[in-house]
Design a protein around this motif. Structure first.
Motif, PDB file in Angstrom:
ATOM      1  N   GLU A  41       0.848  -1.211   0.000  1.00 20.50           N
ATOM      2  CA  GLU A  41       0.000   0.000   0.000  1.00 20.50           C
ATOM      3  C   GLU A  41       0.877   1.252   0.000  1.00 20.50           C
ATOM      4  O   GLU A  41       0.589   2.229  -0.685  1.00 20.50           O
ATOM      5  CB  GLU A  41      -0.906   0.011   1.232  1.00 20.50           C
ATOM      6  CG  GLU A  41      -2.168  -0.802   1.082  1.00 20.50           C
ATOM      7  CD  GLU A  41      -2.950  -0.883   2.377  1.00 20.50           C
ATOM      8  OE1 GLU A  41      -2.433  -0.465   3.429  1.00 20.50           O
ATOM      9  OE2 GLU A  41      -4.072  -1.411   2.339  1.00 20.50           O
ATOM     10  N   GLN A  42       1.960   1.182   0.783  1.00 21.73           N
ATOM     11  CA  GLN A  42       2.879   2.329   0.816  1.00 21.73           C
ATOM     12  C   GLN A  42       3.598   2.488  -0.517  1.00 21.73           C
ATOM     13  O   GLN A  42       3.805   3.589  -0.995  1.00 21.73           O
ATOM     14  CB  GLN A  42       3.914   2.126   1.927  1.00 21.73           C
ATOM     15  CG  GLN A  42       3.452   2.647   3.260  1.00 21.73           C
ATOM     16  CD  GLN A  42       4.570   2.540   4.262  1.00 21.73           C
ATOM     17  OE1 GLN A  42       4.717   1.523   4.906  1.00 21.73           O
ATOM     18  NE2 GLN A  42       5.362   3.578   4.379  1.00 21.73           N
ATOM     19  N   ARG A  49       4.134   8.617   0.956  1.00 24.12           N
ATOM     20  CA  ARG A  49       5.351   7.963   1.433  1.00 24.12           C
ATOM     21  C   ARG A  49       6.141   8.763   2.465  1.00 24.12           C
ATOM     22  O   ARG A  49       6.740   8.195   3.350  1.00 24.12           O
ATOM     23  CB  ARG A  49       6.285   7.680   0.256  1.00 24.12           C
ATOM     24  CG  ARG A  49       5.860   6.500  -0.574  1.00 24.12           C
ATOM     25  CD  ARG A  49       6.817   6.313  -1.726  1.00 24.12           C
ATOM     26  NE  ARG A  49       6.329   5.294  -2.631  1.00 24.12           N
ATOM     27  CZ  ARG A  49       6.913   5.009  -3.788  1.00 24.12           C
ATOM     28  NH1 ARG A  49       7.976   5.669  -4.170  1.00 24.12           N
ATOM     29  NH2 ARG A  49       6.425   4.064  -4.558  1.00 24.12           N
ATOM     30  N   ASP A  50       6.179  10.078   2.307  1.00 19.99           N
ATOM     31  CA  ASP A  50       7.118  10.862   3.101  1.00 19.99           C
ATOM     32  C   ASP A  50       6.448  11.770   4.132  1.00 19.99           C
ATOM     33  O   ASP A  50       6.965  12.834   4.468  1.00 19.99           O
ATOM     34  CB  ASP A  50       7.994  11.713   2.166  1.00 19.99           C
ATOM     35  CG  ASP A  50       8.803  10.813   1.242  1.00 19.99           C
ATOM     36  OD1 ASP A  50       9.349   9.823   1.756  1.00 19.99           O
ATOM     37  OD2 ASP A  50       8.852  11.094   0.033  1.00 19.99           O
ATOM     38  N   LEU A  51       5.288  11.334   4.636  1.00 25.32           N
ATOM     39  CA  LEU A  51       4.615  12.146   5.655  1.00 25.32           C
ATOM     40  C   LEU A  51       5.287  11.925   7.012  1.00 25.32           C
ATOM     41  O   LEU A  51       5.744  10.813   7.303  1.00 25.32           O
ATOM     42  CB  LEU A  51       3.139  11.735   5.752  1.00 25.32           C
ATOM     43  CG  LEU A  51       2.297  11.943   4.495  1.00 25.32           C
ATOM     44  CD1 LEU A  51       0.928  11.316   4.697  1.00 25.32           C
ATOM     45  CD2 LEU A  51       2.153  13.420   4.182  1.00 25.32           C
ATOM     46  N   PRO A  80      -6.263   4.992  11.768  1.00 25.82           N
ATOM     47  CA  PRO A  80      -5.078   5.869  11.764  1.00 25.82           C
ATOM     48  C   PRO A  80      -3.779   5.063  11.606  1.00 25.82           C
ATOM     49  O   PRO A  80      -3.684   3.933  12.083  1.00 25.82           O
ATOM     50  CB  PRO A  80      -5.131   6.515  13.144  1.00 25.82           C
ATOM     51  CG  PRO A  80      -5.860   5.547  14.003  1.00 25.82           C
ATOM     52  CD  PRO A  80      -6.725   4.693  13.129  1.00 25.82           C
ATOM     53  N   GLU A  81      -2.823   5.637  10.910  1.00 25.51           N
ATOM     54  CA  GLU A  81      -1.487   5.033  10.773  1.00 25.51           C
ATOM     55  C   GLU A  81      -0.507   6.051  11.330  1.00 25.51           C
ATOM     56  O   GLU A  81       0.082   6.838  10.572  1.00 25.51           O
ATOM     57  CB  GLU A  81      -1.172   4.748   9.296  1.00 25.51           C
ATOM     58  CG  GLU A  81      -2.189   3.907   8.558  1.00 25.51           C
ATOM     59  CD  GLU A  81      -2.004   2.426   8.818  1.00 25.51           C
ATOM     60  OE1 GLU A  81      -1.078   2.058   9.573  1.00 25.51           O
ATOM     61  OE2 GLU A  81      -2.800   1.636   8.286  1.00 25.51           O
ATOM     62  N   ALA A  82      -0.321   6.040  12.664  1.00 22.06           N
ATOM     63  CA  ALA A  82       0.474   7.085  13.329  1.00 22.06           C
ATOM     64  C   ALA A  82       1.900   7.146  12.771  1.00 22.06           C
ATOM     65  O   ALA A  82       2.444   8.231  12.570  1.00 22.06           O
ATOM     66  CB  ALA A  82       0.492   6.833  14.828  1.00 22.06           C
ATOM     67  N   GLU A  83       2.505   5.987  12.505  1.00 24.88           N
ATOM     68  CA  GLU A  83       3.895   5.977  12.025  1.00 24.88           C
ATOM     69  C   GLU A  83       4.019   6.512  10.611  1.00 24.88           C
ATOM     70  O   GLU A  83       5.078   6.973  10.193  1.00 24.88           O
ATOM     71  CB  GLU A  83       4.447   4.551  12.072  1.00 24.88           C
ATOM     72  CG  GLU A  83       4.747   4.095  13.489  1.00 24.88           C
ATOM     73  CD  GLU A  83       5.263   2.681  13.533  1.00 24.88           C
ATOM     74  OE1 GLU A  83       5.530   2.113  12.455  1.00 24.88           O
ATOM     75  OE2 GLU A  83       5.392   2.153  14.637  1.00 24.88           O
ATOM     76  N   LEU A  84       2.918   6.411   9.851  1.00 25.06           N
ATOM     77  CA  LEU A  84       2.961   6.866   8.453  1.00 25.06           C
ATOM     78  C   LEU A  84       2.390   8.272   8.283  1.00 25.06           C
ATOM     79  O   LEU A  84       2.494   8.863   7.206  1.00 25.06           O
ATOM     80  CB  LEU A  84       2.196   5.892   7.558  1.00 25.06           C
ATOM     81  CG  LEU A  84       2.662   4.435   7.620  1.00 25.06           C
ATOM     82  CD1 LEU A  84       1.787   3.547   6.747  1.00 25.06           C
ATOM     83  CD2 LEU A  84       4.112   4.335   7.185  1.00 25.06           C
ATOM     84  N   GLY A  85       1.729   8.775   9.339  1.00 20.93           N
ATOM     85  CA  GLY A  85       1.287  10.156   9.321  1.00 20.93           C
ATOM     86  C   GLY A  85      -0.054  10.425   8.642  1.00 20.93           C
ATOM     87  O   GLY A  85      -0.378  11.564   8.341  1.00 20.93           O
ATOM     88  N   TYR A  86      -0.845   9.401   8.416  1.00 21.19           N
ATOM     89  CA  TYR A  86      -2.170   9.649   7.824  1.00 21.19           C
ATOM     90  C   TYR A  86      -3.215   8.686   8.396  1.00 21.19           C
ATOM     91  O   TYR A  86      -2.870   7.692   9.046  1.00 21.19           O
ATOM     92  CB  TYR A  86      -2.129   9.529   6.288  1.00 21.19           C
ATOM     93  CG  TYR A  86      -1.854   8.152   5.749  1.00 21.19           C
ATOM     94  CD1 TYR A  86      -2.894   7.260   5.530  1.00 21.19           C
ATOM     95  CD2 TYR A  86      -0.564   7.751   5.446  1.00 21.19           C
ATOM     96  CE1 TYR A  86      -2.641   5.990   5.029  1.00 21.19           C
ATOM     97  CE2 TYR A  86      -0.296   6.492   4.937  1.00 21.19           C
ATOM     98  CZ  TYR A  86      -1.345   5.619   4.737  1.00 21.19           C
ATOM     99  OH  TYR A  86      -1.099   4.354   4.249  1.00 21.19           O
ATOM    100  N   ALA A  87      -4.485   9.027   8.147  1.00 22.37           N
ATOM    101  CA  ALA A  87      -5.582   8.148   8.586  1.00 22.37           C
ATOM    102  C   ALA A  87      -6.533   7.957   7.419  1.00 22.37           C
ATOM    103  O   ALA A  87      -6.737   8.877   6.627  1.00 22.37           O
ATOM    104  CB  ALA A  87      -6.314   8.771   9.755  1.00 22.37           C
ATOM    105  N   GLY A 459      15.099   9.477   0.227  1.00 22.02           N
ATOM    106  CA  GLY A 459      14.036  10.161   0.955  1.00 22.02           C
ATOM    107  C   GLY A 459      12.819   9.319   1.303  1.00 22.02           C
ATOM    108  O   GLY A 459      12.173   9.584   2.288  1.00 22.02           O
ATOM    109  N   SER A 460      12.515   8.294   0.497  1.00 20.65           N
ATOM    110  CA  SER A 460      11.308   7.518   0.777  1.00 20.65           C
ATOM    111  C   SER A 460      11.467   6.669   2.038  1.00 20.65           C
ATOM    112  O   SER A 460      12.573   6.441   2.516  1.00 20.65           O
ATOM    113  CB  SER A 460      11.019   6.591  -0.399  1.00 20.65           C
ATOM    114  OG  SER A 460      10.428   7.308  -1.425  1.00 20.65           O
TER     115      SER A 460
END
Lengths: 491, 92
Positions: A41-42, A49-51, A80-87, A459-460
């Motif tokens: 998914e990522q 990817r870079d949030l 929510p995906e806290a480690e990835l920065g989005y929900a 960066g990713s």
């Protein structure tokens, strides 16, 4: 054990393998991307990817920012995906279609996740074979059941297992190579294969039998049985009432189950006097993904709790089934071990079928159509997945990206089956070799396009680099196999 | 003399007959399991149902003939069906 018993087990092993081999390969090989669906998914969404990761999820902010199109009296899910920065927020529309939205966990702003769905395309192949519910799921469950029967028979018929543990004659004949490979991998991956067959069958088939059991135990009231497991439904009263802040409800849920690792919130009847919120997920340090706390959203009163640790051994076993099947525990190394075992399991299925077909071809002196179908279906699936990844990689930002992925996936799979059936007079190794070249080319295209278009090596997230590296390794492995097959044909 | 031949009768007895016998067997376990609450009792019967099915499958396959396979599976089906009826309607 007498000869009669061994023969019955041997024949059953052979026939079950031949009849269900292709299905078993599809289910076991598609387990590989299904296991890494989160990582894929990522990979498929460069926009996310870079949030930056967040320490704490602001649940209320997500509800406030959900927007009018996510308002519903039915269930609204927040993941929510806290480690990835989005929900991700999603709900079912009037026609049961999925309506979703992705919000930033930093400020609640809406994000555009792109149009790719390649991760779920592969995942659904493993969970329901893209067949209507619940038949696809049952069929996958039956595949697990057949795997279990094959394992039982395999254990019984392999009487010289000490010797077979270390025997692999590479330079003798094709037939011996297949046989040694089948027995060697079968023995080494036996506990893993048994675990996957066991958990997979429960996941696939428990839905077939549990309503009957619920009927017997709850005096015919299946709804009462469902409520006892997952909690009550919200009773919409038609009276508007302000719920408590979702952050406060989250704190109350954690006070009830301090080690609950919330993965999802389900809001039902939000804004109504009868609204409920359910926080569910896993318990830390425990193999259970059936943990949940349901609260009255207005009063904060707990109306239901599910905690596997408070139940007996059978409930706990059931709660551990999904984490065990999809590696929801341990670290990435454990996932890698699972992945290697899944590949080995797929190879066992193919080699088992090839042994039988090779025997038949020698007897009949001509290639069997089932050999071509096996090759076309099994290698075709790998090729189709590689092609779908390549298309996904080059069609980013196109509105019809998911359609392209799916079309190419089914088209390539069907075409490779047709090619193998039409050219079945060619040696199996020739077709296998050509297929390996194509798989490598498609995977190199997927990684190359992703690297160039999205600068993914700089960066990713580490996960994205890991996916690209894995695809590169599979491509190199395919090239090596293709080269070896070509070399053995010439000798 | 036992026959090692795999016949359609044995396959059907093991797969179809075995499945229905497994259902009545797991219902019996669910109804009679003395520990835990009702949900635990449902899982006591349900979680291992396919292990029972596997055992019944090979029990049928190892029979001397298709008829004997049906005999084996049928008698177990009847036994567990009687237990189900008694547990559901007599001891409740």
């Amino acid at each position: 054990m007498n000869k009669h018993t061994i023969k019955v087990f041997y024949d059953t092993h052979s026939w079950l393998g031949i009849v269900a081999g292709i299905l078993l390969f599809i289910v076991s090989f598609s387990g590989l991307p299904a296991m890494f669906v989160h990582e894929l998914e990522q990979w498929q969404t460069p926009q996310l990817r870079d949030l930056p990761a967040v320490e704490r999820v602001d649940w209320q902010q997500l509800v406030d920012q959900a927007g009018d199109d996510m308002q519903t009296q039915k269930s609204l899910f927040i993941v929510p995906e806290a480690e990835l920065g989005y929900a991700t927020l999603y709900r079912r529309g009037e026609d049961k279609e999925l309506i979703s939205k992705v919000l930033s966990l930093q400020d609640g702003s809406e994000l555009q996740p792109g149009h790719s769905d390649v991760a779920h395309l592969f995942e659904h192949l493993h969970t329901d074979l893209h067949l209507p519910s619940p038949f696809g799921r049952y069929l996958v469950g039956f595949a697990g059941m057949v795997m279990l029967l094959l394992i039982i028979a395999g254990v019984v018929i392999h009487t010289k297992w000490r010797q077979q543990f270390t025997t692999l004659r590479i330079t003798r004949s094709w037939r011996l190579l297949l046989t040694d490979h089948h027995k060697l991998l079968g023995l080494w991956t036996l506990p893993f294969a048994a675990l996957l067959a066991f958990t997979g069958t429960i996941l696939g088939l428990l839905g077939l039998i549990s309503p009957v059991l619920a009927l017997a135990k709850f005096d015919g009231n299946v709804d009462a049985a469902v409520e006892a497991v997952v909690g009550p439904d919200a009773e919409i009263q038609g009276v508007a009432q302000q719920p408590l802040p979702l952050n406060r409800l989250y704190e109350l849920a954690l006070a009830a189950q301090p080690d609950l690792q919330v993965e999802r919130a389900e809001l039902t009847g939000w804004g109504d006097a009868g609204a409920l919120v359910n926080f569910s997920g896993r318990a830390r340090q425990t193999l259970s993904n059936l943990q949940s706390v349901t609260l009255n959203a207005v009063s904060g009163e707990i109306v239901h709790q599910a905690d596997a640790r408070e139940h007996g051994p059978f409930y706990r076993i059931f709660a551990a089934v999904t984490p065990l099947h999809y590696v929801m525990f341990g670290d990435e190394l454990l996932k890698l071990f699972y992945a290697l075992c899944t590949l080995a399991l797929s190879a066992i299925v193919v080699s088992g079928m090839m042994i039988w077909l090779d025997k038949k071809q020698r007897r009949d002196q001509r290639p069997h159509w089932l050999a071509a179908l096996t090759l076309g279906s099994c290698q075709g699936l790998v090729l189709a997945m590689a092609a779908a990844l390549a298309v996904s990689s080059v069609s980013h930002s196109m509105a019809a990206q998911a359609l392209y992925e799916e079309t190419v996936f089914w088209l390539v799979w069907g075409l490779w089956i047709a090619v193998c059936l039409l050219l079945r007079n060619l040696a199996v190794r020739t077709l296998l070799s050509h297929g390996c070249w194509l798989i490598a080319a498609a995977l190199l295209l997927a990684v190359g396009a992703d690297s160039v278009l999205h600068n993914s090596w700089q960066g990713s997230a580490v996960v994205v680099k890991g996916v690209n590296l894995s695809l590169l390794l599979i491509a190199l492995l395919s090239l090596f196999v293709a080269y070896r097959l070509k070399k053995t044909q010439n000798t | 003399m036992a026959s090692s031949e795999l016949t359609a009768g044995k396959w059907l007895a093991g797969s179809v007959g075995g499945f229905f016998t497994t259902v009545v067997m797991t219902v019996a376990i669910t109804l009679l399991w003395p520990f835990g609450d009702r949900i635990e009792q449902i899982f006591a019967g349900g979680v291992f149902f396919f292990v029972f099915w596997s055992v019944l499958f090979y029990f049928a396959m190892l029979a001397a003939s298709g008829l004997r396979a049906w005999g084996r599976i049928g008698s177990l089906f009847l036994l567990f069906a009687v237990i189900d009826v008694v547990a559901l309607y007599v001891f409740r």
